[in-house]
Enzyme design. Structure first.
Site, PDB file in Angstrom:
ATOM      1  N   LYS A 132     -13.109  -2.569   3.482  1.00  0.00           N
ATOM      2  CA  LYS A 132     -11.976  -3.351   3.985  1.00  0.00           C
ATOM      3  C   LYS A 132     -12.533  -4.551   4.717  1.00  0.00           C
ATOM      4  O   LYS A 132     -13.658  -4.505   5.224  1.00  0.00           O
ATOM      5  CB  LYS A 132     -11.138  -2.501   4.945  1.00  0.00           C
ATOM      6  N   ASP A 172      -3.911  -7.597   1.493  1.00  0.00           N
ATOM      7  CA  ASP A 172      -3.384  -6.697   2.528  1.00  0.00           C
ATOM      8  C   ASP A 172      -2.471  -7.574   3.390  1.00  0.00           C
ATOM      9  O   ASP A 172      -2.018  -8.639   2.924  1.00  0.00           O
ATOM     10  CB  ASP A 172      -4.526  -6.073   3.352  1.00  0.00           C
TER      11      ASP A 172
HETATM   12  P1  NDP Z   1       2.712  -8.027   4.433  1.00  0.00           P
HETATM   13  O1  NDP Z   1       1.933  -9.022   5.180  1.00  0.00           O
HETATM   14  O2  NDP Z   1       3.296  -8.371   3.126  1.00  0.00           O
HETATM   15  O3  NDP Z   1       3.907  -7.471   5.355  1.00  0.00           O
HETATM   16  C1  NDP Z   1       3.681  -6.885   6.586  1.00  0.00           C
HETATM   17  C2  NDP Z   1       5.008  -6.544   7.232  1.00  0.00           C
HETATM   18  O4  NDP Z   1       4.764  -5.817   8.428  1.00  0.00           O
HETATM   19  C3  NDP Z   1       5.810  -7.772   7.636  1.00  0.00           C
HETATM   20  O5  NDP Z   1       7.173  -7.456   7.618  1.00  0.00           O
HETATM   21  C4  NDP Z   1       5.318  -8.014   9.075  1.00  0.00           C
HETATM   22  O6  NDP Z   1       6.221  -8.732   9.889  1.00  0.00           O
HETATM   23  C5  NDP Z   1       5.186  -6.589   9.570  1.00  0.00           C
HETATM   24  N1  NDP Z   1       4.152  -6.504  10.598  1.00  0.00           N
HETATM   25  C6  NDP Z   1       2.853  -6.905  10.500  1.00  0.00           C
HETATM   26  N2  NDP Z   1       2.211  -6.706  11.655  1.00  0.00           N
HETATM   27  C7  NDP Z   1       3.131  -6.180  12.501  1.00  0.00           C
HETATM   28  C8  NDP Z   1       3.087  -5.753  13.846  1.00  0.00           C
HETATM   29  N3  NDP Z   1       1.969  -5.831  14.566  1.00  0.00           N
HETATM   30  N4  NDP Z   1       4.240  -5.246  14.386  1.00  0.00           N
HETATM   31  C9  NDP Z   1       5.380  -5.160  13.654  1.00  0.00           C
HETATM   32  N5  NDP Z   1       5.473  -5.562  12.383  1.00  0.00           N
HETATM   33  C10 NDP Z   1       4.362  -6.053  11.811  1.00  0.00           C
HETATM   34  O7  NDP Z   1       1.745  -6.754   4.319  1.00  0.00           O
HETATM   35  P2  NDP Z   1       1.819  -5.519   3.326  1.00  0.00           P
HETATM   36  O8  NDP Z   1       3.234  -5.158   3.049  1.00  0.00           O
HETATM   37  O9  NDP Z   1       0.904  -5.793   2.205  1.00  0.00           O
HETATM   38  O10 NDP Z   1       1.129  -4.378   4.192  1.00  0.00           O
HETATM   39  C11 NDP Z   1       1.872  -3.539   5.072  1.00  0.00           C
HETATM   40  C12 NDP Z   1       1.069  -2.287   5.362  1.00  0.00           C
HETATM   41  O11 NDP Z   1       0.772  -1.613   4.122  1.00  0.00           O
HETATM   42  C13 NDP Z   1      -0.289  -2.508   6.044  1.00  0.00           C
HETATM   43  O12 NDP Z   1      -0.561  -1.395   6.877  1.00  0.00           O
HETATM   44  C14 NDP Z   1      -1.258  -2.498   4.864  1.00  0.00           C
HETATM   45  O13 NDP Z   1      -2.566  -2.148   5.263  1.00  0.00           O
HETATM   46  C15 NDP Z   1      -0.629  -1.403   4.008  1.00  0.00           C
HETATM   47  N6  NDP Z   1      -1.028  -1.428   2.603  1.00  0.00           N
HETATM   48  C16 NDP Z   1      -0.775  -2.512   1.805  1.00  0.00           C
HETATM   49  C17 NDP Z   1      -1.112  -2.474   0.480  1.00  0.00           C
HETATM   50  C18 NDP Z   1      -0.749  -3.560  -0.466  1.00  0.00           C
HETATM   51  O14 NDP Z   1      -0.917  -3.369  -1.682  1.00  0.00           O
HETATM   52  N7  NDP Z   1      -0.235  -4.698  -0.015  1.00  0.00           N
HETATM   53  C19 NDP Z   1      -1.852  -1.318  -0.097  1.00  0.00           C
HETATM   54  C20 NDP Z   1      -1.990  -0.201   0.804  1.00  0.00           C
HETATM   55  C21 NDP Z   1      -1.625  -0.293   2.110  1.00  0.00           C
HETATM   56  P3  NDP Z   1       5.941 -10.302  10.204  1.00  0.00           P
HETATM   57  O15 NDP Z   1       6.301 -11.010   8.931  1.00  0.00           O
HETATM   58  O16 NDP Z   1       6.815 -10.600  11.351  1.00  0.00           O
HETATM   59  O17 NDP Z   1       4.466 -10.394  10.538  1.00  0.00           O
END
Ligand code: NDP
Length: 451
Positions: A132, A172
């Site tokens: 990562k 991510d």
């Molecule tokens: P995105 O950046 O597309 O979306 C993240 C979402 O989470 C947004 O709505 C964001 O809000 C919110 N968010 C981020 N940080 C915080 C925080 N500190 N507090 C509250 N809300 C928060 O990311 P992903 O959807 O890709 O990833 C989300 C999760 O899934 C992560 O844990 C990632 O590691 C995991 N993941 C993702 C994969 C993928 O294929 N994309 C694969 C496996 C796991 P805002 O827009 O306000 O920042």
């Protein structure tokens, strides 16, 4: 998990050593503790792993890289960030795992994510090791050109350490198709080679269908598998989802398609509660808001006239199914209690380690269905693995073919969790996922001897 007093003593000794060697890395400690609680009793029954000190070796990354990333913003000011890549374990395949661009990242966060990635990748049954990385860069409120320049500066250093047989990064938080494209374009230019070294690429240049949807869809499929095994279904169940990014959007889409009712979504400013349910049309509006207009979820409440709760998380909203899909430690002890009191029967983690250790114990003690991220969100990396396969074979599979493969992989992960986590009528999915993920990597490490 009930541990005997000698197992508890082994766990305490192991964890105090790990904490001493990795001071202040709280997220990493949490991820290892969550794992070791289930693995230490298993080692008792399988002393071969213990004699080879497999757990100690697995919790020490193969390699940690940190580097300076300098770039110029639109005003010509010099900006300096820190880049990271934690190459955790390549026992069963080249390193593979996402890149996160967010101002909150630390070495501890990348170590926890890299550690979890090792076992997640093992569960997919595809030959991928775990890694990562990312940077302290915040893509929010940056121009397209600034994002491009940052991605290029980041890859200028990282390109020395990655490659199709070495390490294959993906997206991510903060890294989606746009950022992957900038990084892939620059990587190709620096190496003068067209190889599948990054996944999540655009369809025109080696990307795979379904990759964008895969993590969210996979979490929904795993939820469906759990409920089916328990004699139920997702049909007409109320779902609470956090986040509104990639994972949340496609978990919502698949749950709607499967006949469930999604009532919440959130971002880091707050959550919306739509009692009528977010249907396909409203979800398309959210996708446009978040992916194109880069707006805030509060705008949904204005547009569709529903409740918005600034600064809050959605876990107190009554539901049967919960999908934490935003970030680590977003669901704590009080949230877990509220979910259970309000009738929640199943939790599938779309985000990585969204549930605190205390909250995990509350779910397990209440014997509700709880599946941890390394199993529930493995669909994303699984389709990344299939993107690598397609790149190597120089062909592209159809959407239907890939969706079938994704469904099969998620069913297989569910089966592995049940095989190793079944305890009478109850399945401890955490124990099952940890043991199944551990065994494959551990057996490869044993076969290599002391390396
Ligand atoms: P995105 O950046 O597309 O979306 C993240 C979402 O989470 C947004 O709505 C964001 O809000 C919110 N968010 C981020 N940080 C915080 C925080 N500190 N507090 C509250 N809300 C928060 O990311 P992903 O959807 O890709 O990833 C989300 C999760 O899934 C992560 O844990 C990632 O590691 C995991 N993941 C993702 C994969 C993928 O294929 N994309 C694969 C496996 C796991 P805002 O827009 O306000 O920042």
């Amino acid at each position: 998990m009930e541990l005997s007093s000698s197992q508890q003593e082994s766990l305490n000794r192991f964890m105090s050593g790990l904490q001493r060697r990795n001071p202040g890395e709280h997220e990493f400690h949490q991820a290892v503790l969550e794992f070791a609680e289930t693995i230490i009793p298993f080692l008792d029954e399988n002393p071969g792993y213990q004699e080879a000190r497999i757990l100690e070796r697995m919790t020490e990354p193969d390699r940690v890289l940190t580097f300076r990333v300098c770039w110029e913003d639109d005003k010509g000011a010099v900006r300096v960030h820190r880049g990271y890549r934690v190459q955790f374990n390549n026992a069963i395949g080249p390193y593979k795992g996402g890149l996160r661009f967010h101002p909150s990242v630390t070495l501890s966060i990348f170590k926890f994510l890299g550690f979890e990635q090792v076992f997640k990748n093992s569960l997919t049954t595809l030959p991928m090791g775990g890694a990562k990385g990312g940077a302290t860069f915040n893509p929010k409120n940056k121009s397209e050109r600034e994002i491009m320049r940052f991605c290029q500066a980041f890859i200028t250093e990282l390109h020395r350490h990655i490659g199709p047989y070495t390490d294959i990064p993906a997206g991510d938080i903060g890294v989606g198709g746009r950022e992957i494209s900038y990084m892939f374009g620059h990587y190709k230019r620096l190496t003068n080679q067209f190889t599948g070294t990054l996944t999540g690429k655009g369809l025109a240049f080696g990307g795979s269908l379904i990759r964008t949807e895969a993590t969210g869809y996979g979490a929904a499929y795993l939820m469906e598998n759990m409920l089916t095994r328990a004699g139920g279904s997702v049909w007409k169940k109320d779902c609470v989802i956090s986040g509104s990014g990639n994972v949340a959007q496609y978990a919502a889409e698949k749950m709607i398609q499967l006949g469930a009712k999604v009532v919440t979504m959130s971002d880091s400013d707050g959550f919306i509660h739509d009692k009528d349910g977010i249907d396909e049309e409203k979800l398309a509006w959210v996708m446009d808001l978040k992916n194109n207009r880069r707006g805030r979820i509060s705008e949904y409440a204005e547009k569709f006239e529903c409740d918005y709760f600034p600064g809050e998380r959605p876990w107190k909203v009554p539901c049967q199914l919960a999908f934490p899909c935003a970030t680590q430690n977003e669901l704590d002890e009080d949230d877990a209690k509220a979910l259970i009191e309000n009738g929640c029967m199943a939790v599938a983690e779309g985000a990585n380690m969204p549930t605190t250790a205390e909250a995990v114990h509350i779910f397990e003690n209440a014997k509700i269905l709880y599946v941890p991220s390394k199993a529930a969100n493995a669909g994303g990396v699984a389709v990344s693995g299939l993107e690598m396969t397609q790149n190597s074979m120089r062909l592209s599979w159809t959407r239907e073919e890939l969706d079938t493969r994704l469904r099969d992989i998620m069913s297989n992960i569910h089966r592995q969790c049940v095989t190793h986590g079944e305890d009478g009528d109850y399945v401890n999915y955490r124990k099952g996922a940890n043991i199944a993920g551990f065994m494959k990597v551990a057996d490869a490490m044993l076969a290599y001897g002391v390396v």
